[in-house]
Design a protein around this motif. Structure first.
Motif, mmCIF file in Angstrom:
data_model
loop_
_atom_site.group_PDB
_atom_site.id
_atom_site.type_symbol
_atom_site.label_atom_id
_atom_site.label_comp_id
_atom_site.label_asym_id
_atom_site.label_seq_id
_atom_site.Cartn_x
_atom_site.Cartn_y
_atom_site.Cartn_z
ATOM 1 N N GLY A 28 -2.822 8.586 2.400
ATOM 2 C CA GLY A 28 -1.886 8.583 1.289
ATOM 3 C C GLY A 28 -1.845 7.316 0.471
ATOM 4 O O GLY A 28 -0.976 7.163 -0.393
ATOM 5 N N ALA B 76 5.044 17.431 -2.461
ATOM 6 C CA ALA B 76 5.621 18.054 -1.273
ATOM 7 C C ALA B 76 5.575 19.565 -1.400
ATOM 8 O O ALA B 76 5.724 20.127 -2.489
ATOM 9 C CB ALA B 76 7.066 17.582 -1.073
ATOM 10 N N LYS C 46 -0.443 14.923 1.076
ATOM 11 C CA LYS C 46 -1.149 13.711 0.675
ATOM 12 C C LYS C 46 -2.197 14.030 -0.382
ATOM 13 O O LYS C 46 -3.005 14.940 -0.231
ATOM 14 C CB LYS C 46 -1.809 13.060 1.892
ATOM 15 C CG LYS C 46 -0.786 12.511 2.888
ATOM 16 C CD LYS C 46 -1.445 11.902 4.101
ATOM 17 C CE LYS C 46 -0.399 11.351 5.065
ATOM 18 N NZ LYS C 46 -0.997 10.789 6.282
ATOM 19 N N GLU D 117 5.361 16.643 3.249
ATOM 20 C CA GLU D 117 4.681 15.799 2.275
ATOM 21 C C GLU D 117 3.197 16.156 2.241
ATOM 22 O O GLU D 117 2.564 16.332 3.282
ATOM 23 C CB GLU D 117 4.827 14.320 2.648
ATOM 24 C CG GLU D 117 4.109 13.385 1.685
ATOM 25 C CD GLU D 117 4.175 11.929 2.114
ATOM 26 O OE1 GLU D 117 3.528 11.095 1.459
ATOM 27 O OE2 GLU D 117 4.863 11.637 3.115
ATOM 28 N N ASN E 263 6.027 8.432 -9.013
ATOM 29 C CA ASN E 263 5.729 7.639 -7.814
ATOM 30 C C ASN E 263 4.611 8.247 -6.970
ATOM 31 O O ASN E 263 4.446 7.893 -5.807
ATOM 32 C CB ASN E 263 6.988 7.438 -6.959
ATOM 33 C CG ASN E 263 7.604 8.755 -6.514
ATOM 34 O OD1 ASN E 263 6.965 9.809 -6.602
ATOM 35 N ND2 ASN E 263 8.841 8.715 -6.038
ATOM 36 N N TYR E 264 3.851 9.186 -7.564
ATOM 37 C CA TYR E 264 2.681 9.759 -6.904
ATOM 38 C C TYR E 264 3.021 10.382 -5.548
ATOM 39 O O TYR E 264 2.429 10.052 -4.525
ATOM 40 C CB TYR E 264 1.584 8.686 -6.729
ATOM 41 C CG TYR E 264 1.049 8.162 -8.036
ATOM 42 C CD1 TYR E 264 0.077 8.862 -8.741
ATOM 43 C CD2 TYR E 264 1.529 6.972 -8.570
ATOM 44 C CE1 TYR E 264 -0.401 8.383 -9.952
ATOM 45 C CE2 TYR E 264 1.056 6.491 -9.780
ATOM 46 C CZ TYR E 264 0.091 7.202 -10.460
ATOM 47 O OH TYR E 264 -0.380 6.730 -11.662
ATOM 48 N N THR E 265 3.973 11.296 -5.562
ATOM 49 C CA THR E 265 4.295 12.022 -4.343
ATOM 50 C C THR E 265 4.221 13.522 -4.613
ATOM 51 O O THR E 265 4.446 13.987 -5.729
ATOM 52 C CB THR E 265 5.705 11.672 -3.819
ATOM 53 O OG1 THR E 265 6.683 11.983 -4.821
ATOM 54 C CG2 THR E 265 5.791 10.200 -3.455
#
Length: 229
Positions: A71, A148, A155, A153, A144-146
């Protein structure tokens, strides 16, 4: 000014890069092999990583692959003495953002560094609205580059976020492979369109309910891709 991690086993090259980049105002940290570099990259907070491909303990390819799998989306520029197309393609497919083939001029390398940092900064500024969207199975936070899937989560590499963001910005429009190469990779010396196709396979595995029958990221045969939103 940006913090840069240099992972390079050749002492003269390592110190030469350090001196030149510090002269440009960058803060520099050093690692002498792949294992040390990976540990620093995971634990530290860097704006960019210069990563030699031929390293003891862990190769540059292995370091980059492990970072992305865990990640870490820090931009990576590969330094390689190899010129074969397959090596360049492999580096980009495992998540590197750019590559420079040795021997290279310091001016060229600094230009690549500035361009990549500028692109990342522009992306961050473009996400000041704290944009969150749902694309297929995923809730995406571009700021924030997330990503889900429910409580899980997912990656994704920096490059996967960039591609997905570009598709989202052009949702329901045809985006050619060359559009993506020009606007996401942005190289004068571009990777092949096969690289784009391989990234799309990975994105579909994360976005689509059934990657074998995509409904979100569609292939327009002979032309490119379309994000249905």
């Amino acid at each position: 000014m940006a913090d840069i991690l240099i992972i390079e086993d050749e002492p003269m090259m390592r110190l030469g890069l350090k001196d030149n980049l510090e002269f440009e105002g960058y803060r520099i940290d050093l690692a002498v092999n792949g294992k040390e570099g990976y540990e620093k990259a995971i634990d530290g907070s860097y704006d960019l990583i210069l990563l030699d491909v031929m390293l003891p303990e862990l190769s540059g390819f292995e370091v980059c692959k492990k970072l992305r799998q865990n990640g870490n989306s820090t931009p990576v520029i590969l330094l390689t003495a190899r010129g074969e197309e397959i090596d360049k393609v492999l580096g980009l497919e495992i998540g590197a953002d750019d590559y420079v083939t040795k021997p290279f001029s310091v001016r060229e390398l600094i230009a690549r560094i500035k361009a990549l940092l500028r692109r990342v900064k522009t992306e961050d500024q473009g996400n000041t609205e704290d944009l969150e969207v749902r694309i297929g199975r995923l809730d995406i936070h571009f700021g924030n580059y997330t990503a889900a899937d429910g409580d899980e989560e997912i990656k994704m590499s920096h490059k996967e976020f960039e591609i997905l963001q570009y598709l989202y910005q052009h949702k329901n429009q045809l985006v050619s492979r060359y559009d993506l190469l020009e606007n996401v990779w942005g190289y004068e010396e571009k990777p092949t369109t096969r690289t784009v196709d391989n990234f799309m396979v990975k994105l579909r595995q994360k976005v689509e309910a059934n990657p074998n029958q995509p409904r979100i990221i569609l292939t327009v045969h002979g032309a490119g891709y379309k994000l249905i939103y």
